[in-house]
Design a protein around this motif. Structure first.
Motif, PDB file in Angstrom:
ATOM      1  N   LEU A   2       3.783  12.173  -7.092  1.00  0.00           N
ATOM      2  CA  LEU A   2       3.616  13.273  -6.691  1.00  0.00           C
ATOM      3  C   LEU A   2       4.599  14.400  -6.285  1.00  0.00           C
ATOM      4  N   ARG A   3       4.897  15.462  -6.197  1.00  0.00           N
ATOM      5  CA  ARG A   3       5.494  16.393  -5.852  1.00  0.00           C
ATOM      6  C   ARG A   3       5.911  15.625  -3.666  1.00  0.00           C
ATOM      7  N   GLY A   4       7.050  16.297  -3.764  1.00  0.00           N
ATOM      8  CA  GLY A   4       7.241  15.895  -1.916  1.00  0.00           C
ATOM      9  C   GLY A   4       7.655  14.414  -2.324  1.00  0.00           C
ATOM     10  N   PHE A  34       0.605  -1.655   0.060  1.00  0.00           N
ATOM     11  CA  PHE A  34       0.336   0.005   0.019  1.00  0.00           C
ATOM     12  C   PHE A  34       0.921   1.615  -0.277  1.00  0.00           C
ATOM     13  N   LEU A  35       2.130   1.426   0.964  1.00  0.00           N
ATOM     14  CA  LEU A  35       2.885   2.240   1.022  1.00  0.00           C
ATOM     15  C   LEU A  35       2.959   2.540  -0.107  1.00  0.00           C
ATOM     16  N   ALA A  68      10.504  -1.190  -6.539  1.00  0.00           N
ATOM     17  CA  ALA A  68      10.982  -1.758  -7.756  1.00  0.00           C
ATOM     18  C   ALA A  68      10.150  -2.504  -8.936  1.00  0.00           C
ATOM     19  N   LEU A 124       0.935   4.091  -2.735  1.00  0.00           N
ATOM     20  CA  LEU A 124       1.185   5.676  -2.793  1.00  0.00           C
ATOM     21  C   LEU A 124       1.982   6.286  -2.999  1.00  0.00           C
ATOM     22  N   LEU A 125       3.311   5.953  -2.766  1.00  0.00           N
ATOM     23  CA  LEU A 125       5.118   6.805  -3.102  1.00  0.00           C
ATOM     24  C   LEU A 125       5.371   6.616  -4.652  1.00  0.00           C
ATOM     25  N   SER A 167       2.594   7.139  -6.787  1.00  0.00           N
ATOM     26  CA  SER A 167       2.241   8.589  -7.576  1.00  0.00           C
ATOM     27  C   SER A 167       3.216   9.150  -7.609  1.00  0.00           C
ATOM     28  N   ILE A 169      10.561  -1.117  -0.548  1.00  0.00           N
ATOM     29  CA  ILE A 169      11.681  -1.019  -1.245  1.00  0.00           C
ATOM     30  C   ILE A 169      11.519  -1.735  -2.945  1.00  0.00           C
ATOM     31  N   TYR A 225       8.564  11.945   1.900  1.00  0.00           N
ATOM     32  CA  TYR A 225       7.431  10.854   2.719  1.00  0.00           C
ATOM     33  C   TYR A 225       8.557   9.220   2.185  1.00  0.00           C
ATOM     34  N   GLY A 253       8.311   0.215   6.289  1.00  0.00           N
ATOM     35  CA  GLY A 253       8.463   0.895   5.441  1.00  0.00           C
ATOM     36  C   GLY A 253      10.514   0.808   4.393  1.00  0.00           C
ATOM     37  N   THR A 264      12.102   8.342   2.481  1.00  0.00           N
ATOM     38  CA  THR A 264      12.639   8.736   3.487  1.00  0.00           C
ATOM     39  C   THR A 264      12.590   8.433   4.593  1.00  0.00           C
ATOM     40  N   LEU A 265      11.261   9.678   5.308  1.00  0.00           N
ATOM     41  CA  LEU A 265      10.690   9.025   6.359  1.00  0.00           C
ATOM     42  C   LEU A 265       9.849   8.037   7.021  1.00  0.00           C
ATOM     43  N   PHE A 266       9.689   7.249   5.423  1.00  0.00           N
ATOM     44  CA  PHE A 266       8.601   6.389   5.948  1.00  0.00           C
ATOM     45  C   PHE A 266       9.668   5.045   5.505  1.00  0.00           C
TER      46      PHE A 266
END
Lengths: 300, 282
Positions: free
Chosen positions: B84-86, B75-76, B165, B79-80, B82, B161, B90, B156, B92-94
């Motif tokens: 999107l900017r920034g 799921f993460l 991939a 989300l990542l 997509s 990762i 997220y 995360g 790195t944070l995850f």
């Protein structure tokens, strides 16, 4: 009727694109909201470690908790280093890491080179055996290994924790390096052979310089493995002065100290101290933390 | 090659065979191993009160943590993925929690989830819950607490990762085709993304189960198997017999049982994967 049709369809097409744009924007918003919720779930515990490590235990145990200490107690960190041999434990962990990294790099590279470039009897069987060592639980081999080191009188030394790295460094590392060597064109080896280089010359002066990214990844994986390892140091080390940071931090929970006050703030400071080297390494070499996935060419 | 061969025989094949032999003996380290046939294995099923409970708890933890962590990572990653900017911030944070050493994260969660003074229960009480869960100190909640810790530290990390991939290998033309057929984003996720990710799901599930079945450090550092044996996982049971009671023979027998269970589970999954995993272009 016929004359109105185009305008209706134009209108509906315009409406559809408007709707698509709006739903696109809504989707973007939902994605950001979800990302932020998860971000908080991941970030808050990290923040709370730091904040707790800077509070007094009275602050932490009040019924009106504070998100951030009134006065950050940096002295908590000094207290940890004073009350328990945390500095010693960190040095011990570093020692093991520093012994193991060259071991893995050296022996895993040679093994990977043999698998990638040479034909020898039963090579495929050996390779399958190598991969199977990744699947068999470590717990099966740990008992006889312990007995082996026990009989060699090597319990409470770093030999059991470092010998593996000097004997191949583990199947995953070998596999990763083998995949990388296989991606280097053989022409380079052949050119060097024509120039009269033997296999070791080829490895050290042709391949190794090209393998730097893969070797960096291996070094980082080795660092993380040793830094995190709990079970190995826990069963092999008995003397507190020889503990690693992972085992020491666990012991710190229950140790008799000169004070009997709650020590949650100190444990959080210890947890932070133990995490800092990993974060520093991550900041310095971020891309190598994820490149193991890419390098193995994992069929995903 | 030579060092690995030495390691392979000295630290893997030799010990494996020796531990198989030990599993038929009584061995307390001080006196030499005494051959007792199948007695260790018989004892496991008839005289060891903690054998089945520890197996059950390991299974419960595995069944709860592996599906949640695989679905969570997927799921993460979706989300990542997509554009999107920034998004890299997220990512790195995850990823950061997976960098925290396990022992440190266990202490952190014990403190976060402390039943009296933990910030989580303080918040729950603040929101009007009169009796928030006891987490690690409650035998009902101890395993869910370990699962929560595991999710925080793992979903995360590398697993996510690997999914990212995997997502990058999904050909854009499949999404284009789905869009032409009028699929909305949920439908294209359901019918394009997830089928294309089944090899990744399979890989992460197999590794997840192998890891979860051997869980030791988290449970040991958090609760030492308690409260009341609530987190007495199979790996703790092996450790207790081998390294605390120094019943090396019985410990080796238990270890072999775990190994056989893990190998059987892995083979079942490989068998199932032939029906459930979709390989594009085959």
């Amino acid at each position: 009727m016929a004359s109105t049709q185009p305008s209706v369809s134009t209108l509906s097409a315009g409406y559809a694109s408007l709707r698509a744009k709006r739903s696109h924007r809504a989707k973007k918003l939902i994605t950001y909201v979800l990302l932020t919720i998860f971000g908080l779930f991941f970030a808050f515990p990290l923040f709370w470690t730091l904040s707790s490590s800077l509070q007094t235990w009275q602050e932490l145990r009040s019924y009106t908790p504070r998100l951030w200490p009134e006065v950050p107690q940096w002295s908590n960190y000094a207290d940890v280093l004073r009350l328990v041999p945390f500095a010693r434990w960190m040095i011990n962990s570093f020692t093991i890491v520093l012994i193991n990294i060259p071991g893995t790099i050296f022996t895993a590279t040679m093994t990977a080179y043999a698998f990638a470039r040479f034909n020898f009897f039963g090579k495929n069987v050996w390779f399958v055996l190598l991969l199977s060592t990744m699947m068999i639980p470590a717990i099966v081999t740990i008992i006889p290994q312990y007995l082996l080191f026990f009989n060699l009188k090597l319990i409470d030394t770093y030999v059991p924790l470092t010998i593996g790295a000097w004997l191949g460094g583990g199947a995953f590392m070998i596999f990763l390096l083998r995949q990388f060597i296989m991606s280097i064109p053989r022409d380079l080896d052949e050119a060097a052979t024509i120039d009269g280089a033997g296999p070791f010359r080829i490895l050290w002066s042709v391949l190794v310089p090209l393998m730097k990214p893969a070797l960096t990844t291996v070094a980082i994986l080795q660092f993380l493995t040793d830094w995190n390892d709990f079970f190995g140091p826990f069963i092999y080390l008995n003397t507190m002065a020889r503990y690693t940071a992972a085992v020491g931090l666990r012991t710190f929970q229950h140790m008799a100290l000169e004070t009997t006050d709650p020590r949650d703030h100190l444990l959080m400071a210890g947890a932070a101290i133990m995490t800092i080297p990993v974060l520093v390494l991550f900041a310095a070499a971020q891309r190598y933390f994820v490149s193991g996935v890419v390098l193995t060419g994992l069929k995903v | 090659m030579l060092p690995w061969l030495l390691g392979f025989f000295g630290l893997f094949i030799g010990p494996s065979l020796y531990s198989f032999y030990l599993s038929f003996t009584k061995y307390d380290v001080l006196s030499p191993p005494e051959f007792i046939g199948l007695r260790n294995y018989v004892h496991m099923f008839t005289g060891d009160d903690l054998f089945w409970p520890s197996l059950g708890r390991t299974a419960y933890y595995t069944l709860l943590s592996v599906p949640l962590s695989v679905v969570g990572s997927m799921f993460l990653a979706i989300l990542l993925n997509s554009k999107l900017r920034g998004v890299t911030i997220y990512r790195t944070l995850f990823f950061m929690p997976s960098l925290v050493p396990l022992v440190a994260s266990v202490l952190l969660f014990k403190w976060l989830l402390n039943s009296d003074f933990g910030i989580v229960n303080q918040a729950l009480r603040g929101m009007g819950m009169e009796r928030p869960p006891g987490w690690f100190s409650d035998s009902q909640w101890a395993i869910p607490s370990l699962v929560l810790l595991r999710l925080w530290g793992a979903i995360g990390g590398t697993q996510m990762i690997i999914f990212l991939a995997g997502l990058q290998n999904v050909p854009q033309e499949l999404y284009d085709a789905a869009a032409i057929d009028g699929a909305n984003s949920w439908q294209s996720t359901r019918h394009v993304t997830i089928p294309m990710l089944t090899p990744t799901i399979f890989f992460n599930t197999v590794l997840g189960i192998i890891g979860a079945m051997q869980t030791f450090a988290a449970a040991f550092v958090a609760t030492e198997g308690g409260p009341g044996f609530a987190t007495w996982f199979f790996a703790l049971h092996i450790w207790k017999h081998a390294f605390d009671y120094f019943n090396m023979g019985y410990g080796a027998a238990l270890a072999w049982v775990l190994a056989v269970i893990i190998v059987i589970l892995t083979l079942i999954q490989i068998r199932l994967s032939k029906r459930l995993v979709f390989y594009y272009g085959e």
